[in-house]
Structure formats: C-alpha cells, structure tokens
Write an enzyme that holds these catalytic residues in place. Structure first.
Site, PDB file in Angstrom:
ATOM      1  N   SER A   1       0.836  -1.203   0.000  1.00  0.00           N
ATOM      2  CA  SER A   1       0.000   0.000   0.000  1.00  0.00           C
ATOM      3  C   SER A   1       0.869   1.250   0.000  1.00  0.00           C
ATOM      4  O   SER A   1       2.051   1.210   0.357  1.00  0.00           O
ATOM      5  CB  SER A   1      -0.894   0.005   1.231  1.00  0.00           C
ATOM      6  OG  SER A   1      -0.072   0.227   2.359  1.00  0.00           O
ATOM      7  N   LYS A   2       0.219   2.327  -0.396  1.00  0.00           N
ATOM      8  CA  LYS A   2       0.863   3.632  -0.462  1.00  0.00           C
ATOM      9  C   LYS A   2       1.453   4.039   0.882  1.00  0.00           C
ATOM     10  O   LYS A   2       2.451   4.716   0.947  1.00  0.00           O
ATOM     11  CB  LYS A   2      -0.207   4.678  -0.824  1.00  0.00           C
ATOM     12  CG  LYS A   2      -0.181   5.102  -2.277  1.00  0.00           C
ATOM     13  CD  LYS A   2      -0.916   6.392  -2.438  1.00  0.00           C
ATOM     14  CE  LYS A   2      -2.403   6.135  -2.592  1.00  0.00           C
ATOM     15  NZ  LYS A   2      -3.149   7.073  -3.350  1.00  0.00           N
ATOM     16  N   ARG A   3       0.760   3.618   1.955  1.00  0.00           N
ATOM     17  CA  ARG A   3       1.165   4.082   3.278  1.00  0.00           C
ATOM     18  C   ARG A   3       2.589   3.665   3.641  1.00  0.00           C
ATOM     19  O   ARG A   3       3.261   4.343   4.370  1.00  0.00           O
ATOM     20  CB  ARG A   3       0.175   3.607   4.335  1.00  0.00           C
ATOM     21  CG  ARG A   3      -0.821   4.691   4.706  1.00  0.00           C
ATOM     22  CD  ARG A   3      -1.958   4.148   5.512  1.00  0.00           C
ATOM     23  NE  ARG A   3      -2.811   3.310   4.677  1.00  0.00           N
ATOM     24  CZ  ARG A   3      -3.205   2.097   5.005  1.00  0.00           C
ATOM     25  NH1 ARG A   3      -2.842   1.553   6.136  1.00  0.00           N
ATOM     26  NH2 ARG A   3      -3.989   1.405   4.204  1.00  0.00           N
ATOM     27  N   GLN A   4       3.028   2.515   3.094  1.00  0.00           N
ATOM     28  CA  GLN A   4       4.360   2.041   3.490  1.00  0.00           C
ATOM     29  C   GLN A   4       5.445   2.372   2.467  1.00  0.00           C
ATOM     30  O   GLN A   4       6.556   1.887   2.570  1.00  0.00           O
ATOM     31  CB  GLN A   4       4.311   0.539   3.763  1.00  0.00           C
ATOM     32  CG  GLN A   4       3.433   0.233   4.958  1.00  0.00           C
ATOM     33  CD  GLN A   4       3.760  -1.126   5.568  1.00  0.00           C
ATOM     34  OE1 GLN A   4       4.838  -1.646   5.421  1.00  0.00           O
ATOM     35  NE2 GLN A   4       2.796  -1.676   6.264  1.00  0.00           N
ATOM     36  N   GLY A   5       5.128   3.161   1.481  1.00  0.00           N
ATOM     37  CA  GLY A   5       6.159   3.514   0.494  1.00  0.00           C
ATOM     38  C   GLY A   5       5.519   3.834  -0.837  1.00  0.00           C
ATOM     39  O   GLY A   5       4.312   3.769  -0.981  1.00  0.00           O
TER      40      GLY A   5
END
Ligand code: GLU
Length: 506
Positions: A282-286
C-alpha cells in the site's frame, strides 16, 4: 504454433436452474496468443499494474502473439483527467510497447471502453432475452437496508434476488414508467462452479456465495464484469492474466461466456504484492507509483527486472535478465501462488547494478535532465561522461547522481572543519608538491598518475589518510570519494592546479 498447455474444463455441477455442463475453452494448440493489460485510468500506474502489464507483454512476445492495451473507464466516477495519457506514456517509458491500443489503433478497436457503450447495451439485451439476466428496480434505500440487516445478522452482503422473478407485466410497466433500474446477472443459486487457473490450479466456488452481479448500471454504463467479458471475446483474448483480486469474479465471467455461447479464455491470476510486514502493498508504506520510480531515475531495465521477479522465477538460479532474455525465459507455469514481497532494498541493489553496468553513454544521456535541473553546465561531453563513469559507482538511481558529481563543476565550498585541515602544515606541503608536479608536465596516463601519487607520498613522508584526506578535500571537496588519479583525470591538469592553488595559503 507453440503448444501451451493441456485443455482445461470449466463447469457447474448439480444445479437446478442450470443443468450441469461444460464451458468451451479456446484450444491452446490452435489459438494465437492475444493478451491484454486492462487498467482503469484512476491516476497513476501502480507497481502491481506494471507487473501485470509485464507478464502479459512477456507472454505475448514469447509466443509471437499480440499485447493489447485496453482502457477500462466505465466507472466514470473513478476516472481522472489526464490519467489515460499518463498510463500510456508510463508504459512506454518503462519499455513496454503494446501492439494494439488507444493511440496505436488495431483491428479490434476502439480500445477505450467508454467508446464502446452501445455494444454493451446490445449484449445486455441479448442476456435478458435469453433469460440469463434480469431488470432490477430496487431502490438504493432498499439495498442499503438489506446490507445493514445482512451485516447485523453476519450474512454475506449480496442481493437477495427480489427482482429475479418479477412478472413480465410488472417489468414492462416499470420500464414504461422509466423507473430507474439496473440489469443483473441471473446466476445459478445451487451447485458449485469449478474451473482451472494456470497459477491457482483447480478452484471451486459455491454458487450460493456468488452475487447476482450488476451488469448494466442505472446510468446505462456497464460494470467492469460485463464490459471486460464482452471485450475479451470481441478482441479475441486467449489468456486473461491479471491480479489475484479478480479470482473470485471468474465464475460470473464464465457464466457470461456460457450464456453468450462463447469460448472462454484461459485464466491466470497473479499473486498479491506485499509490504515487508506481509500486509498488502500500500501507499502508506512507500511509493507504489511507477511514475515516481521513473522520475527518481530508476532505470526501466532495473525496474522491469525487479518487477518480473515478484512472483516468477526461472528454472536457473539467476536474477539479472535483460528484457529480451525475459521474452525467451518467461513462462506462465513458473508463476508462484504465494504473495511476493516488494523489497525496496532489493530494488536499490538492482538499480545500482544497472546504473553501473549499462553503457556509460546511455547512463549519461538518461542522467542529463537531472544536471540541467540543477543548473550544471555539462557541455564538455568528454568530461561529463568521465564524471558519470565515476559518480555512478555511488548511486542506485539517477536523481542521486548530481549529488556525487556536482563537485566536478564550479567552485568547492568548505566548512570550518575543512578549513582547519586545509590550513595544517602537512596539507600545505602536499598542495605545494602537487602544484609543482602538475605544472611540470601536461598529460599523464592513469598509470603515470598512480605512480605520481606513490612518489608524492614517499617524497613528502606522509602516508594514509594524512596524505589522502587533505589532497582529496582540495580536489573534490570531501575527504572520501574517488581515488586521486581518477579525480585528476576528470578535472584535468589546469582545474586540478586551480583547486590546489585555492587551498594554498599566502
Ligand atoms: N480494470 C481492471 C483493473 O484495473 C482489470 C481487471 C482485468 O484485467 O480483468 O484491475
């Protein structure tokens, strides 16, 4: 024609509404490979999308087939201005050229679903006629209440079939009154759907768990399910290669093929991409946008090589492949079932490998824009290429290269600490020695420069970091970095003398 794999069968067993029967499949021995990447234009190209595109591309190339780009934009709410152009340019920038698509055309166009709306209406009518689909007049409010009750009673959220058996007169009355409606698939309620997926093997799903999918929405637009089946058929798609999230949709798609009396393509569902903690990528982790990796200057060669290994490996224990080697080596049978971890450290390792090993002129060309952005004059091409040959040793992607190259251009800046070292007696002796030595001769081979370094150290009686740090600081602005012959080789005699003079006192 290449033999791909044995014939698979698809069927529904023990249904009351639908008698058990086979789905006809395209014959792999006589079918030309035609595959498609079918993204929705929702903003950027996700790295998972690039993997899907790459596997489709490789499979097509391996079998001399066609790789098609089809844009699935029937969900107008999710479509974003400019996303289509962005998708096409990102695919091309990554090196994946398609044979048919919105901008290149082809026999089976248009390749943008919003330009094919009339077709989907026609096929929906055909399904209603044959009794495989029905009009549903349920209001949003009723469906919302239904969902709430289902959630409360812990039942799966799905349509309860209220309009499935509406008498014909009521349907006609509602249509005449223009009551808002959708069209739903009349999926068999009993039995099991069994099919073979090239990656997942044999998959079975209970029909009672499968929803009466909306095919045509109240705005007259088709849903993904109807549009993709119609298009895959009309575009003569032989293999549907896509993300695992679509596996549960296969029964609905097979039912559509069967209702239309069409052969179904073969299905290939790719494993999930995961973060390093094994959660869904996901976007949240990179970063997950291909555009941003390209903008950072990750080479397409590195990106594709890294991406291909997320879920596929060859028989041999090998990691580095060119695209044309992959076109030979790739096979659907070697795609893994298990999720693949998107490991940024591995991408960086691979990025560095490609930056160091590809032709230096090519790297120099690709790095050009970063120097222009930084306002560095790289018009001396011979010098620029030497700078790149050295600076590329330190980076994983090209936007980092300016940081390791800018000291070859313009004046160096020094900190107070640097100035202390420069002012030391030994440093001053080193500078004086080199200014004389460089002034005495106009050119050197790299070997001669290496010999000169040894001689300087011996003559001055200064060794190791006491010798190298002040010298490198004067020439390069940093105590650490490339070796002295390389630095002098890049700067040239005059600039090396100028830099040493700047550090010499009095
Ligand atoms: N439009 C779908 C997506 O963006 C395509 C799924 C498929 O390949 O069938 O994921």
């Amino acid at each position: 024609m290449t033999k791909l794999h044995r014939m698979d069968y698809y069927f529904i067993t023990s249904c009351t509404e639908e008698r058990a029967g086979h789905y006809t499949m395209t014959d792999p021995d006589t079918t030309t490979v035609r595959v498609r990447f079918a993204p929705s234009p929702t903003g950027y190209l996700h790295v998972g999308g690039l993997r899907t595109a790459l596997y489709n591309y490789l499979f097509a190339r391996k079998h001399g087939g066609a790789f098609i780009l089809r844009i699935e934009d029937t969900d107008q709410k999710r479509s974003i201005e400019g996303a289509l152009e962005n998708l096409m340019s990102t695919l091309k920038a990554a090196g994946l050229h398609y044979d048919e698509g919105p901008d290149v055309g082809g026999t089976y166009g248009p390749y943008i679903q919003s330009e094919r709306i009339a077709l989907y209406r026609k096929y929906t009518e055909q399904l209603i006629e044959s009794g495989h689909a029905y009009y549903c007049f349920c209001t949003e409010e009723r469906l919302e209440n239904l969902r709430e009750v289902q959630i409360k009673t812990k039942r799966p959220s799905m349509y309860d079939g209220k309009c499935r058996t509406l008498p014909k007169v009521i349907v006609e009355e509602n249509l005449a009154k223009q009551t808002p409606h959708v069209v739903r698939l009349k999926y068999p309620r009993e039995g099991t759907t069994i099919f073979d997926d090239i990656v997942r093997g044999r998959v079975a799903m209970e029909n009672s768990q499968i929803d009466d999918q909306v095919l045509l929405k109240s705005d007259g637009f088709p849903t993904y399910h109807l549009a993709s089946v119609v298009d895959d058929h009309l575009m003569k798609i032989s293999h549907v290669i896509r993300g695992e999230e679509w596996l549960s949709s296969v029964p609905k798609h097979l039912f559509l093929y069967r209702s239309f009396g069409w052969e179904a393509p073969r299905f290939v569902h790719l494993p999930l991409l995961l973060n390093s903690d094994r959660s869904k990528l996901s976007k949240r982790q990179g970063d997950v946008a291909v555009e941003s990796y390209l903008a950072k200057g990750y080479l397409p060669e590195a990106l594709l090589n890294f991406i291909v290994l997320l879920g596929w490996h060859a028989t041999e224990d090998r990691e580095i492949y060119t695209l044309s080697e992959l076109e030979q080596a790739f096979s659907l049978e070697r795609i893994n079932k298990a999720g693949a971890i998107f490991d940024i450290d591995k991408l960086n390792w691979m990025g560095g490998h490609y930056v160091r090993h590809l032709d230096v002129e090519y790297i120099a060309e690709r790095a050009r824009s970063y120097f222009e952005e930084a306002g560095i004059d790289i018009s001396d091409h011979a010098k620029y290429v030497r700078v790149i040959a050295t600076a590329r040793e330190y980076v994983t992607h090209l936007s980092q290269i300016v940081e390791h190259a800018k000291m070859f251009y313009g004046d160096l800046t020094f900190t107070d600490e640097d100035r202390d070292l420069i002012g030391k007696e030994n440093s001053q002796r080193i500078y004086a020695w080199w200014i004389d030595a460089l002034a005495a001769q106009t050119s050197w081979t790299p070997e001669e420069l290496s010999a000169l370094v040894k001689k300087a150290s011996a003559d001055l009686g200064i060794k190791g970091k006491d010798f190298y740090f002040p010298l490198r600081l004067a020439l390069f602005g940093n105590c650490h970095g490339p070796d002295i012959p390389t630095l002098i080789g890049i700067l040239g005699r005059d600039e090396a003398i100028r830099r040493l003079e700047r550090c010499r006192k009095g």
